[in-house]
Design a protein around this motif. Structure first.
Motif, PDB file in Angstrom:
ATOM      1  N   GLY A  92      28.543  17.844  15.463  1.00 16.05           N
ATOM      2  CA  GLY A  92      28.084  18.114  13.996  1.00 16.05           C
ATOM      3  C   GLY A  92      27.788  17.144  13.300  1.00 16.05           C
ATOM      4  N   LYS A  93      28.584  15.981  13.353  1.00 11.09           N
ATOM      5  CA  LYS A  93      28.136  14.738  12.501  1.00 11.09           C
ATOM      6  C   LYS A  93      27.121  14.099  12.884  1.00 11.09           C
ATOM      7  CE  LYS A  93      33.182  13.341  11.701  1.00 11.09           C
ATOM      8  NZ  LYS A  93      34.035  12.291  11.731  1.00 11.09           N
ATOM      9  N   ILE A  94      26.608  13.967  14.061  1.00 10.99           N
ATOM     10  CA  ILE A  94      25.533  13.401  14.454  1.00 10.99           C
ATOM     11  C   ILE A  94      24.244  14.416  14.063  1.00 10.99           C
ATOM     12  CG2 ILE A  94      25.081  14.326  16.891  1.00 10.99           C
ATOM     13  CD1 ILE A  94      24.604  11.246  17.702  1.00 10.99           C
ATOM     14  N   MET A  95      24.423  15.457  14.405  1.00 11.94           N
ATOM     15  CA  MET A  95      23.277  16.632  13.750  1.00 11.94           C
ATOM     16  C   MET A  95      23.155  16.449  12.256  1.00 11.94           C
ATOM     17  SD  MET A  95      23.577  19.836  16.547  1.00 11.94           S
ATOM     18  CE  MET A  95      24.125  20.795  15.091  1.00 11.94           C
ATOM     19  N   LEU A  96      24.090  16.266  11.619  1.00  9.68           N
ATOM     20  CA  LEU A  96      23.989  16.189  10.184  1.00  9.68           C
ATOM     21  C   LEU A  96      23.290  15.027   9.802  1.00  9.68           C
ATOM     22  CD1 LEU A  96      24.752  17.487   7.397  1.00  9.68           C
ATOM     23  CD2 LEU A  96      26.863  16.501   7.365  1.00  9.68           C
ATOM     24  N   THR A  97      23.748  13.922  10.230  1.00  8.62           N
ATOM     25  CA  THR A  97      23.250  12.566   9.827  1.00  8.62           C
ATOM     26  C   THR A  97      21.772  12.484  10.374  1.00  8.62           C
ATOM     27  OG1 THR A  97      25.423  11.417  10.338  1.00  8.62           O
ATOM     28  CG2 THR A  97      23.402  10.153  10.442  1.00  8.62           C
ATOM     29  N   LEU A  98      21.248  13.016  11.542  1.00  9.29           N
ATOM     30  CA  LEU A  98      20.099  12.798  11.780  1.00  9.29           C
ATOM     31  C   LEU A  98      19.279  13.821  11.044  1.00  9.29           C
ATOM     32  CD1 LEU A  98      20.273  12.664  15.811  1.00  9.29           C
ATOM     33  CD2 LEU A  98      19.796  11.088  14.237  1.00  9.29           C
ATOM     34  N   ALA A  99      19.620  15.030  10.565  1.00  7.72           N
ATOM     35  CA  ALA A  99      18.942  15.849   9.740  1.00  7.72           C
ATOM     36  C   ALA A  99      18.525  15.040   8.246  1.00  7.72           C
ATOM     37  CB  ALA A  99      19.683  17.189   9.339  1.00  7.72           C
ATOM     38  N   VAL A 100      19.604  14.533   7.836  1.00 13.08           N
ATOM     39  CA  VAL A 100      19.439  13.790   6.524  1.00 13.08           C
ATOM     40  C   VAL A 100      18.119  12.668   6.915  1.00 13.08           C
ATOM     41  CG1 VAL A 100      20.680  12.178   4.864  1.00 13.08           C
ATOM     42  CG2 VAL A 100      21.566  14.186   5.583  1.00 13.08           C
ATOM     43  N   ILE A 101      18.391  11.951   7.957  1.00 11.89           N
ATOM     44  CA  ILE A 101      17.531  10.701   8.166  1.00 11.89           C
ATOM     45  C   ILE A 101      16.072  11.406   8.334  1.00 11.89           C
ATOM     46  CG2 ILE A 101      16.875   9.075   9.766  1.00 11.89           C
ATOM     47  CD1 ILE A 101      19.953   8.600  10.036  1.00 11.89           C
ATOM     48  N   HIS A 102      16.072  12.497   9.054  1.00  6.63           N
ATOM     49  CA  HIS A 102      14.520  13.240   8.877  1.00  6.63           C
ATOM     50  C   HIS A 102      13.942  13.671   7.526  1.00  6.63           C
ATOM     51  CE1 HIS A 102      11.473  15.491  10.661  1.00  6.63           C
ATOM     52  NE2 HIS A 102      11.612  16.652   9.824  1.00  6.63           N
ATOM     53  N   PHE A 103      14.900  14.024   6.863  1.00  6.91           N
ATOM     54  CA  PHE A 103      14.098  14.408   5.559  1.00  6.91           C
ATOM     55  C   PHE A 103      14.015  13.029   4.829  1.00  6.91           C
ATOM     56  CE2 PHE A 103      16.132  18.686   6.543  1.00  6.91           C
ATOM     57  CZ  PHE A 103      15.038  19.301   6.209  1.00  6.91           C
ATOM     58  N   MET A 104      14.616  12.137   5.079  1.00  9.79           N
ATOM     59  CA  MET A 104      14.406  10.703   4.125  1.00  9.79           C
ATOM     60  C   MET A 104      12.974  10.238   4.856  1.00  9.79           C
ATOM     61  SD  MET A 104      18.456   9.106   4.020  1.00  9.79           S
ATOM     62  CE  MET A 104      17.715   7.499   4.341  1.00  9.79           C
ATOM     63  N   ASN A 105      12.936  10.324   6.109  1.00  6.00           N
ATOM     64  CA  ASN A 105      11.586   9.921   6.774  1.00  6.00           C
ATOM     65  C   ASN A 105      10.479  10.775   6.216  1.00  6.00           C
ATOM     66  OD1 ASN A 105      12.568   8.085   8.437  1.00  6.00           O
ATOM     67  ND2 ASN A 105      12.992   9.015  10.324  1.00  6.00           N
ATOM     68  N   MET A 106      10.682  12.164   6.119  1.00  4.39           N
ATOM     69  CA  MET A 106       9.555  12.957   5.621  1.00  4.39           C
ATOM     70  C   MET A 106       9.130  12.615   4.184  1.00  4.39           C
ATOM     71  SD  MET A 106       8.300  14.492   8.164  1.00  4.39           S
ATOM     72  CE  MET A 106       8.523  13.145   9.178  1.00  4.39           C
ATOM     73  N   THR A 107      10.242  12.160   3.445  1.00  5.65           N
ATOM     74  CA  THR A 107      10.062  11.754   2.173  1.00  5.65           C
ATOM     75  C   THR A 107       9.235  10.613   2.139  1.00  5.65           C
ATOM     76  OG1 THR A 107      12.111  12.977   1.380  1.00  5.65           O
ATOM     77  CG2 THR A 107      11.239  11.496  -0.151  1.00  5.65           C
ATOM     78  N   ALA A 108       9.728   9.544   2.991  1.00  6.53           N
ATOM     79  CA  ALA A 108       9.055   8.386   2.905  1.00  6.53           C
ATOM     80  C   ALA A 108       7.493   8.519   3.422  1.00  6.53           C
ATOM     81  CB  ALA A 108       9.820   7.288   3.784  1.00  6.53           C
ATOM     82  N   ILE A 109       7.174   9.212   4.264  1.00  8.39           N
ATOM     83  CA  ILE A 109       5.912   9.484   4.755  1.00  8.39           C
ATOM     84  C   ILE A 109       4.784  10.203   3.716  1.00  8.39           C
ATOM     85  CG2 ILE A 109       4.576  10.693   6.403  1.00  8.39           C
ATOM     86  CD1 ILE A 109       6.580  10.416   8.626  1.00  8.39           C
ATOM     87  N   PHE A 110       5.662  11.103   2.908  1.00  4.50           N
ATOM     88  CA  PHE A 110       5.000  11.824   1.737  1.00  4.50           C
ATOM     89  C   PHE A 110       4.513  10.845   0.610  1.00  4.50           C
ATOM     90  CE2 PHE A 110       5.330  14.178  -2.224  1.00  4.50           C
ATOM     91  CZ  PHE A 110       4.112  14.935  -2.101  1.00  4.50           C
ATOM     92  N   LEU A 111       5.600  10.032   0.410  1.00  2.00           N
ATOM     93  CA  LEU A 111       5.340   9.011  -0.714  1.00  2.00           C
ATOM     94  C   LEU A 111       4.201   8.123  -0.284  1.00  2.00           C
ATOM     95  CD1 LEU A 111       8.895   8.508  -2.038  1.00  2.00           C
ATOM     96  CD2 LEU A 111       7.000   9.809  -2.963  1.00  2.00           C
ATOM     97  N   TYR A 112       4.287   7.763   1.045  1.00  2.00           N
ATOM     98  CA  TYR A 112       3.169   6.785   1.441  1.00  2.00           C
ATOM     99  C   TYR A 112       1.868   7.302   1.562  1.00  2.00           C
ATOM    100  CZ  TYR A 112       0.685   3.664   4.502  1.00  2.00           C
ATOM    101  OH  TYR A 112      -0.340   2.887   5.180  1.00  2.00           O
ATOM    102  N   SER A 113       1.850   8.509   2.046  1.00  6.65           N
ATOM    103  CA  SER A 113       0.501   9.198   2.215  1.00  6.65           C
ATOM    104  C   SER A 113      -0.176   9.399   0.688  1.00  6.65           C
ATOM    105  CB  SER A 113       0.542  10.804   2.630  1.00  6.65           C
ATOM    106  OG  SER A 113       1.466  11.545   1.690  1.00  6.65           O
ATOM    107  N   LYS A 114       0.650   9.620  -0.438  1.00  5.01           N
ATOM    108  CA  LYS A 114       0.316   9.569  -1.729  1.00  5.01           C
ATOM    109  C   LYS A 114      -0.552   8.256  -2.310  1.00  5.01           C
ATOM    110  CE  LYS A 114       2.645  13.032  -4.407  1.00  5.01           C
ATOM    111  NZ  LYS A 114       1.626  13.628  -5.399  1.00  5.01           N
ATOM    112  N   LYS A 115       0.182   7.159  -1.867  1.00  8.03           N
ATOM    113  CA  LYS A 115      -0.365   5.944  -2.114  1.00  8.03           C
ATOM    114  C   LYS A 115      -1.519   5.534  -1.267  1.00  8.03           C
ATOM    115  CE  LYS A 115       1.134   1.171  -2.017  1.00  8.03           C
ATOM    116  NZ  LYS A 115       2.411   0.154  -1.748  1.00  8.03           N
ATOM    117  N   TYR A 116      -1.304   5.804   0.224  1.00  9.77           N
ATOM    118  CA  TYR A 116      -2.452   5.722   1.049  1.00  9.77           C
ATOM    119  C   TYR A 116      -3.772   6.495   0.423  1.00  9.77           C
ATOM    120  CZ  TYR A 116      -5.118   6.246   5.418  1.00  9.77           C
ATOM    121  OH  TYR A 116      -6.054   6.090   6.403  1.00  9.77           O
TER     122      TYR A 116
END
Length: 125
Positions: A92-116
């Protein structure tokens, strides 16, 4: 920490579950994420493939490192109930951690795409 037969059983169960989750989820993100990233980057296929491969590689490395770290933090296990509780808690800890990291990655890609995309629009004018 004393390593017992029950600890080894828990480690094996945990590693099998972690491997299955990592491969299935990672591959799903890789396949389905390509379309999302491609759309965000307005069809830049080369950059999309690069970002997608880097995300998959980072995901696998992070998951392997986290799984190894969690093995070193386990306490001695004595009963089958403790095996179940330990494996489910660690998974459960590893799944929760990876879910949070996935959403952080998607946010970073979204913000990068706006700049791009803003950069592309300014160069077209």
């Amino acid at each position: 920490m004393k390593i017992t037969v029950t600890n080894i059983t828990a480690y094996i169960l945990y590693l099998i579950l972690t491997y299955i989750i990592t491969v299935q989820v990672g591959w799903s993100f890789y396949k389905n994420g390509e379309i999302y990233i491609l759309q965000l980057l307005q069809g830049d296929r080369k950059l999309t493939l690069f970002i997608n491969k880097m995300l998959l590689t980072g995901y696998y490395l992070l998951n392997l490192g986290y799984a190894a770290l969690m093995l070193s933090r386990w306490k001695t296990i004595h009963t089958p109930t403790e095996i179940f509780l330990s494996v489910t808690t660690m998974t459960g800890k590893i799944m929760l951690t990876l879910a949070v990291i996935h959403f952080m990655n998607m946010t970073a890609i979204f913000l990068y795409s706006k700049k791009y995309n803003n950069h592309i629009v300014h160069h077209k004018n």
